[in-house]
Design a protein around this motif. Structure first.
Motif, PDB file in Angstrom:
ATOM      1  N   THR A 171      45.390 -50.493  33.345  1.00 23.09           N
ATOM      2  CA  THR A 171      44.337 -49.966  34.205  1.00 23.09           C
ATOM      3  C   THR A 171      44.720 -48.594  34.751  1.00 23.09           C
ATOM      4  N   THR A 172      46.009 -48.437  35.097  1.00 26.59           N
ATOM      5  CA  THR A 172      46.492 -47.153  35.592  1.00 26.59           C
ATOM      6  C   THR A 172      46.339 -46.077  34.530  1.00 26.59           C
ATOM      7  N   ASP A 173      46.648 -46.413  33.277  1.00 26.11           N
ATOM      8  CA  ASP A 173      46.525 -45.461  32.177  1.00 26.11           C
ATOM      9  C   ASP A 173      45.067 -45.060  31.971  1.00 26.11           C
ATOM     10  N   ILE A 174      44.171 -46.045  32.043  1.00 27.90           N
ATOM     11  CA  ILE A 174      42.748 -45.759  31.880  1.00 27.90           C
ATOM     12  C   ILE A 174      42.267 -44.823  32.986  1.00 27.90           C
TER      13      ILE A 174
ATOM     14  N   VAL B 205      30.183 -36.200  29.846  1.00 24.00           N
ATOM     15  CA  VAL B 205      31.154 -37.227  29.482  1.00 24.00           C
ATOM     16  C   VAL B 205      30.338 -38.449  29.068  1.00 24.00           C
ATOM     17  N   LEU B 206      30.491 -38.862  27.828  1.00 24.56           N
ATOM     18  CA  LEU B 206      29.651 -39.902  27.251  1.00 24.56           C
ATOM     19  C   LEU B 206      30.457 -41.167  27.015  1.00 24.56           C
ATOM     20  N   ARG B 207      29.905 -42.279  27.463  1.00 25.85           N
ATOM     21  CA  ARG B 207      30.562 -43.570  27.237  1.00 25.85           C
ATOM     22  C   ARG B 207      29.538 -44.502  26.588  1.00 25.85           C
ATOM     23  N   GLY B 208      29.606 -44.605  25.262  1.00 27.18           N
ATOM     24  CA  GLY B 208      28.694 -45.472  24.536  1.00 27.18           C
ATOM     25  C   GLY B 208      29.178 -46.905  24.515  1.00 27.18           C
ATOM     26  N   GLY B 209      28.352 -47.784  23.976  1.00 30.67           N
ATOM     27  CA  GLY B 209      28.703 -49.187  23.887  1.00 30.67           C
ATOM     28  C   GLY B 209      29.723 -49.448  22.802  1.00 30.67           C
ATOM     29  N   SER B 210      30.428 -50.559  22.932  1.00 30.23           N
ATOM     30  CA  SER B 210      31.460 -50.913  21.954  1.00 30.23           C
ATOM     31  C   SER B 210      30.873 -51.112  20.566  1.00 30.23           C
ATOM     32  N   GLU B 211      29.607 -51.540  20.504  1.00 31.16           N
ATOM     33  CA  GLU B 211      28.988 -51.818  19.211  1.00 31.16           C
ATOM     34  C   GLU B 211      28.766 -50.544  18.387  1.00 31.16           C
ATOM     35  N   ALA B 212      28.794 -49.371  19.020  1.00 30.21           N
ATOM     36  CA  ALA B 212      28.578 -48.105  18.302  1.00 30.21           C
ATOM     37  C   ALA B 212      29.776 -47.173  18.428  1.00 30.21           C
ATOM     38  N   HIS B 213      30.934 -47.712  18.738  1.00 25.04           N
ATOM     39  CA  HIS B 213      32.078 -46.866  19.095  1.00 25.04           C
ATOM     40  C   HIS B 213      32.485 -45.944  17.942  1.00 25.04           C
TER      41      HIS B 213
ATOM     42  N   ASN C  60      29.910 -43.173  17.504  1.00 32.06           N
ATOM     43  CA  ASN C  60      29.939 -42.195  18.592  1.00 32.06           C
ATOM     44  C   ASN C  60      31.141 -41.258  18.486  1.00 32.06           C
ATOM     45  N   MET C  61      32.272 -41.786  18.062  1.00 34.98           N
ATOM     46  CA  MET C  61      33.451 -40.935  17.952  1.00 34.98           C
ATOM     47  C   MET C  61      33.276 -39.898  16.843  1.00 34.98           C
TER      48      MET C  61
ATOM     49  N   VAL D  12      34.243 -40.970  25.814  1.00 35.21           N
ATOM     50  CA  VAL D  12      35.364 -41.789  26.299  1.00 35.21           C
ATOM     51  C   VAL D  12      35.921 -42.576  25.116  1.00 35.21           C
ATOM     52  N   PRO D  13      37.230 -42.455  24.831  1.00 32.00           N
ATOM     53  CA  PRO D  13      37.770 -42.988  23.582  1.00 32.00           C
ATOM     54  C   PRO D  13      38.122 -44.470  23.600  1.00 32.00           C
TER      55      PRO D  13
END
Length: 421
Positions: A5-8, A151-159, A162-163, A186-187
């Motif tokens: 969590t600290t790294d994130i 800063v874009l944070r897409g869903g895991s289903e399209a990761h 998106n990257m 967001v990676p």
């Protein structure tokens, strides 16, 4: 707090700081340079279509394994036609007027001060969204044209999709000598990343969540920065007693079946009692692939209709399901929309001018229509170019958010030595 969590948290802060620095650069560049970047983005999308589709296919395969519905898979899919459409959308944004620097007012005070208002970028916009990877491009190009970093944070289903899209966008930025941190995805997909992002006071200026109601409520309840909510689209059509019934049928079919998994799809149909006996059997024949859930009158006129529950009136189905209610009057239709609508879209089908004007005045929705499909509540369809979302709140934007809605205004004052006494 765990090490992970600290790294994130550290990475989100680093991403946000880089975005803040990039925003200062973007705020000062001219329209021509912005448009050159957008032109490169459009070209890069088309040139890189094979790589984009390959990454997207992996997301689709994983989505099928996870049991995503056909509607959700449709939202996720990127084929060659959709990639070309994304590139065309970028070029449409290029052609739009740049709102940054627009003087929206100027007046002189009695003491000879000249006071004005001018449009400026918001700064750094965080976008949190699910499924549809085309949102990555739409959001980025709108932010770039309006001088904002994102800063874009897409869903895991399209990761994966998106990257790859982020890399495409960043190549265009680098080619024009602009900081690639102006567009960042967001990676990682940990939920902790969302929590950190929406608490970046001083670095993030605005958060826009797009997705399921649960995601939006989570963001709204936990954010420490301003949030524009894109809540569910419980969209309504009311077939008035003065409606052209063939037109009403076509509008209903289009609203429900054109793309049932999107927020401007029709979810509830209200039919005036005086035309129900003529209209509902006609509609039944036109919506053979759609599950109908209706009140007792609907069930009596359409034998296959299932009983509608109280929950159905408040549901965004995002599927081939339509809730249908027969109402006694325009007043009853307005009352139903006030009780169950989500302030997204409502349309009346009528040839009665007075009824149409009353509907336009009294319905509280971001887009209210007369004799048109709810599917038109879309930035591109309304002439805004691509949109970053459809706001169902009223501060500071309501409805599709195009370029102008991604700016704010500041006062500018010209003096010649005045001091206040």
């Amino acid at each position: 707090m765990s090490t992970a969590t600290t790294d994130i948290a550290a990475e989100i802060r680093s991403i946000s700081q880089k975005a803040r620095a990039a925003a200062r650069v973007l705020a000062s560049i001219d329209t021509g340079r912005k448009n050159r970047v957008l032109a490169r983005i459009a070209d890069e999308l088309v040139a890189g279509a094979a790589a984009i589709m390959a990454a997207n296919e992996k997301d689709l395969d994983e989505g099928r394994e996870r049991g995503l519905s056909e509607a959700m898979l449709d939202r996720l899919k990127l084929d060659e036609k959709r990639i070309v459409s994304m590139a065309d959308g970028v070029r449409e944004v290029m052609a739009l007027p740049d709102p940054v620097g627009e003087v929206t007012g100027m007046w002189r005070r009695p003491n000879d001060l000249l006071v004005g208002k001018v449009r400026i970028p918001l700064g750094v916009i965080a976008m949190i969204y699910e499924s549809r990877p085309n949102v990555t491009v739409d959001a980025a190009v709108l932010c770039l044209k309006s001088g904002n970093a994102c800063v874009l944070r897409g869903g895991s289903e399209a990761h994966r999709s998106n990257m790859v899209l982020a890399e495409t966008l960043q190549r265009a930025l680098a080619a024009e000598g602009l900081p690639i941190e102006a567009v960042q995805v967001v990676p990682f997909t940990d939920r902790a990343g969302i929590l950190e992002l929406i608490r970046m006071e001083g670095l993030i200026d605005l958060v826009i969540p797009r997705g399921g109601e649960g995601l939006i409520r989570f963001v709204a309840e936990n954010a420490r920065v301003p949030v524009i909510k894109h809540y569910k689209g419980v969209c309504h059509v009311f077939v008035d007693e003065a409606a052209d019934l063939e037109m009403a049928r076509d509008i209903t079919v289009n609203g429900k079946t054109h793309r049932p998994g999107v927020c401007n799809a029709l979810e509830t149909l209200l039919v005036h009692r005086s035309v129900a006996e003529s209209f509902l059997p006609m509609l039944d024949k036109a919506l053979t692939d759609v599950e109908l859930r209706g009140d007792q009158t609907v069930q009596a006129l359409v034998s296959r209709a299932k009983p509608a529950t109280e929950e159905d009136w408040n549901t965004e189905f995002l599927d081939l399901i339509l809730a249908v209610r027969v109402v006694d009057s325009l007043d009853a239709a307005l009352d139903h929309i006030a009780a169950y609508g989500s302030q997204h879209t409502a349309s009346i089908v009528t040839r009665d001018y007075a009824n149409s004007q009353r509907f336009l005045r009294e319905v509280d929705a971001s887009c209210v229509m007369v004799n048109a499909s709810t599917r038109f509540n879309d930035g591109g369809q309304l002439g805004l170019g691509a949109e970053i979302g459809i706001s169902t709140t009223k501060l500071h934007a309501f409805g599709p958010m195009g370029l102008t809605e991604l700016t704010t205004q500041k006062f500018v004052v010209y003096g010649n030595g005045q001091v206040r006494s």
